[in-house]
Design a protein around this motif. Structure first.
Motif, mmCIF file in Angstrom:
data_model
loop_
_atom_site.group_PDB
_atom_site.id
_atom_site.type_symbol
_atom_site.label_atom_id
_atom_site.label_comp_id
_atom_site.label_asym_id
_atom_site.label_seq_id
_atom_site.Cartn_x
_atom_site.Cartn_y
_atom_site.Cartn_z
ATOM 1 N N GLU A 74 0.815 -1.215 0.000
ATOM 2 C CA GLU A 74 0.000 0.000 0.000
ATOM 3 C C GLU A 74 0.846 1.263 0.000
ATOM 4 O OE1 GLU A 74 -2.577 -0.348 3.341
ATOM 5 O OE2 GLU A 74 -3.659 -2.082 2.524
ATOM 6 N N ALA A 75 2.161 1.122 0.029
ATOM 7 C CA ALA A 75 3.105 2.240 -0.029
ATOM 8 C C ALA A 75 4.442 1.671 -0.474
ATOM 9 C CB ALA A 75 3.218 2.954 1.317
ATOM 10 N N PHE A 76 5.431 2.549 -0.675
ATOM 11 C CA PHE A 76 6.750 2.098 -1.096
ATOM 12 C C PHE A 76 7.790 2.994 -0.433
ATOM 13 C CE2 PHE A 76 10.366 1.429 -3.941
ATOM 14 C CZ PHE A 76 10.299 0.060 -4.149
ATOM 15 N N LEU A 105 12.764 11.574 -6.956
ATOM 16 C CA LEU A 105 12.654 10.139 -7.242
ATOM 17 C C LEU A 105 11.400 9.549 -6.613
ATOM 18 C CD1 LEU A 105 16.362 8.974 -6.760
ATOM 19 C CD2 LEU A 105 15.101 9.038 -8.924
ATOM 20 N N GLY A 106 11.084 10.007 -5.395
ATOM 21 C CA GLY A 106 9.896 9.514 -4.708
ATOM 22 C C GLY A 106 8.617 9.886 -5.436
ATOM 23 N N GLU A 107 8.565 11.107 -5.940
ATOM 24 C CA GLU A 107 7.373 11.530 -6.684
ATOM 25 C C GLU A 107 7.211 10.707 -7.954
ATOM 26 O OE1 GLU A 107 8.056 15.667 -7.232
ATOM 27 O OE2 GLU A 107 7.241 16.233 -5.262
ATOM 28 N N ARG A 108 8.328 10.414 -8.593
ATOM 29 C CA ARG A 108 8.257 9.590 -9.801
ATOM 30 C C ARG A 108 7.781 8.172 -9.474
ATOM 31 N NH1 ARG A 108 13.136 7.390 -13.422
ATOM 32 N NH2 ARG A 108 11.846 6.229 -14.884
ATOM 33 N N GLU A 112 4.489 6.285 -10.904
ATOM 34 C CA GLU A 112 4.629 5.086 -11.728
ATOM 35 C C GLU A 112 4.072 3.835 -11.042
ATOM 36 O OE1 GLU A 112 5.722 4.957 -14.768
ATOM 37 O OE2 GLU A 112 6.807 6.834 -15.088
ATOM 38 N N LEU A 113 4.227 3.746 -9.714
ATOM 39 C CA LEU A 113 3.751 2.562 -8.993
ATOM 40 C C LEU A 113 2.332 2.722 -8.477
ATOM 41 C CD1 LEU A 113 6.957 1.655 -6.921
ATOM 42 C CD2 LEU A 113 6.248 0.776 -9.159
ATOM 43 N N ARG A 114 1.826 3.939 -8.549
ATOM 44 C CA ARG A 114 0.461 4.253 -8.097
ATOM 45 C C ARG A 114 0.265 3.914 -6.618
ATOM 46 N NH1 ARG A 114 -0.189 1.458 -12.930
ATOM 47 N NH2 ARG A 114 -0.672 2.800 -14.723
ATOM 48 N N VAL A 399 10.543 0.043 -11.862
ATOM 49 C CA VAL A 399 9.170 0.232 -12.361
ATOM 50 C C VAL A 399 8.822 -0.853 -13.376
ATOM 51 C CG1 VAL A 399 7.690 1.758 -13.709
ATOM 52 C CG2 VAL A 399 9.108 2.698 -11.875
ATOM 53 N N THR A 400 9.764 -1.140 -14.271
ATOM 54 C CA THR A 400 9.531 -2.202 -15.264
ATOM 55 C C THR A 400 9.277 -3.532 -14.594
ATOM 56 O OG1 THR A 400 10.895 -1.054 -16.906
ATOM 57 C CG2 THR A 400 10.530 -3.413 -17.233
#
Length: 404
Positions: A74-76, A105-108, A112-114, A399-400
């Protein structure tokens, strides 16, 4: 004479129930410098114990809740920063730039991971380093190794390499400046560091009168490294009694029995967010060693957060003996980590990186074509860090892998 505040009653057998901040002193301890005057060290630690804490209990508890969310997808968590922090104004300037880098980097990652990304810096305390050997030969002279600026200086002279307890005070005041700088930069990035010099950490451990819990208030997230994770040793037992979320790095030599004993010691009540295990296997060994550990921990019912440090197991000696890391091996380990966790029904909880705030050339890959280019801008005090382009490439790979 030793400091009176440190002359506390030491439990005969430190357990979770009988834990005290000084209980580690009865246990074997690894990776310690040779201090020239133990009484002087105790006096410095005693002075530190009277100085203001660097973190707030409420913030520590919130991080524990955030890590619990990360452990179930639910988070990263993005944990990143220096291998070894500088002191003084250099640390403050670096912290400002690291805050920008971790936030970006965190915002990205969040996009990307939603899922929300939790920024944790290797900041405001990453001043001491374990080393492979206690001494090194330099120009025919045998010297103590550089152990980080909390202990000694990197210059290769006998004077610079002597352990100096007053450096603990310099590190505290630098850490306080860094914490203030992070707040001025907008907050949102919590602090973490490897717990190594326990005199420093004990001095900044405080009792929360409201809950009766002890909290290490030198940082939000303390961790113990691969070289100091002995189950019967001082470092893990120091973590055992803290109310903080805690982390332990786990390398390829870790057995199932050792990891389960670590979990039993640090997470006896199986509380989500309490314990993070940071895999740092190396790209050649992760597929052989990590699956059994993930399976055993899950079967034992410990809701740990699994993070990946794909850097420390992939350090090599490059041209001229300079330490470096190759981007392809970092990406290879990270990709395998995601595959292993997912194949065992677990979500990867985070990524642990060493990054620079400027355009260094310490790792090979992306804009650094080969090892011949390392000398162009190699500035690390200890281990090689990723530059911006390389950190972006690692995030691309993550992300990939996460979207497969």
């Amino acid at each position: 004479m030793p400091s009176p505040r440190l002359l506390v009653r030491r439990p005969e057998a430190p357990t979770i129930d009988s834990w005290s901040p000084a209980g580690w002193r009865t246990l074997p301890i690894a990776q310690q410098p040779t201090w020239p005057d133990r009484d002087e060290l105790d006096a410095v630690a005693d002075y530190l114990s009277g100085l203001p804490a660097l973190t707030e209990v409420a913030e520590i508890r919130r991080l524990r809740e955030d890590i619990a969310r990360a452990s179930v997808g639910e988070a990263f968590v993005l944990q990143a920063g220096d291998c070894a922090e500088p002191l003084g104004m250099a640390a403050t300037t670096s912290a400002r730039a690291k805050h920008r880098a971790i936030t970006a980097l965190g915002e990205r990652l969040a996009r990307e991971l939603r899922r929300p990304t939790i920024g944790v810096g290797r900041l405001a305390g990453q001043f001491a380093k374990p080393r492979s050997e206690p001494f090194e030969a330099v120009d025919g002279q045998l010297l103590p190794v550089f152990r980080g600026l909390m202990v000694n200086e990197p210059e290769a002279t006998a004077t610079a390499r002597q352990a100096d307890p007053y450096r603990l005070l310099s590190c505290y005041y630098t850490a306080r400046q860094v914490v203030a700088e992070l707040a001025r930069s907008g907050g949102g990035v919590r602090t973490s560091h490897e717990v190594l010099i326990l005199e420093y950490e004990q001095a900044l451990t405080r009792l929360d009168e409201a809950s009766g819990e002890w909290f290490l208030r030198s940082t939000h997230l303390p961790w113990v490294g691969e070289r100091t994770r002995a189950v019967d040793g001082a470092h893990l037992h120091f973590l055992a009694g803290l109310g903080n979320p805690v982390a332990v790095k786990v390398g390829p030599s870790a057995t199932v029995d050792e990891v389960l004993r670590i979990c039993a010691l640090l997470d006896p009540h199986r509380r989500p967010g309490r314990l993070t295990l940071i895999s740092r296997m190396g790209h050649r060994q992760i597929a052989d060693h990590l699956p059994a550990l993930v399976r055993a921990v899950a079967d034992a019912g410990h809701p740990v957060a699994w993070m990946c440090d794909a850097m420390h197991g992939n350090t090599v000696r490059g041209a001229g003996g300079v330490k470096t890391r190759h981007l392809d091996t970092i990406v290879g380990e990270l990709t395998t980590f995601v595959e292993v966790l997912r194949s065992h029904g677990r979500e990867p909880a985070g990524l642990h990186l060493e990054i620079a705030a400027d355009d260094v050339t310490e790792c090979v890959g992306a804009g650094v074509v080969d090892e011949s280019q390392l000398g162009r801008a190699y500035r690390s005090l200890c281990d090689p860090r990723l530059n911006h382009e390389q950190a972006d490439a690692v995030v691309d790979a993550l992300v990939t892998a996460m979207h497969r």
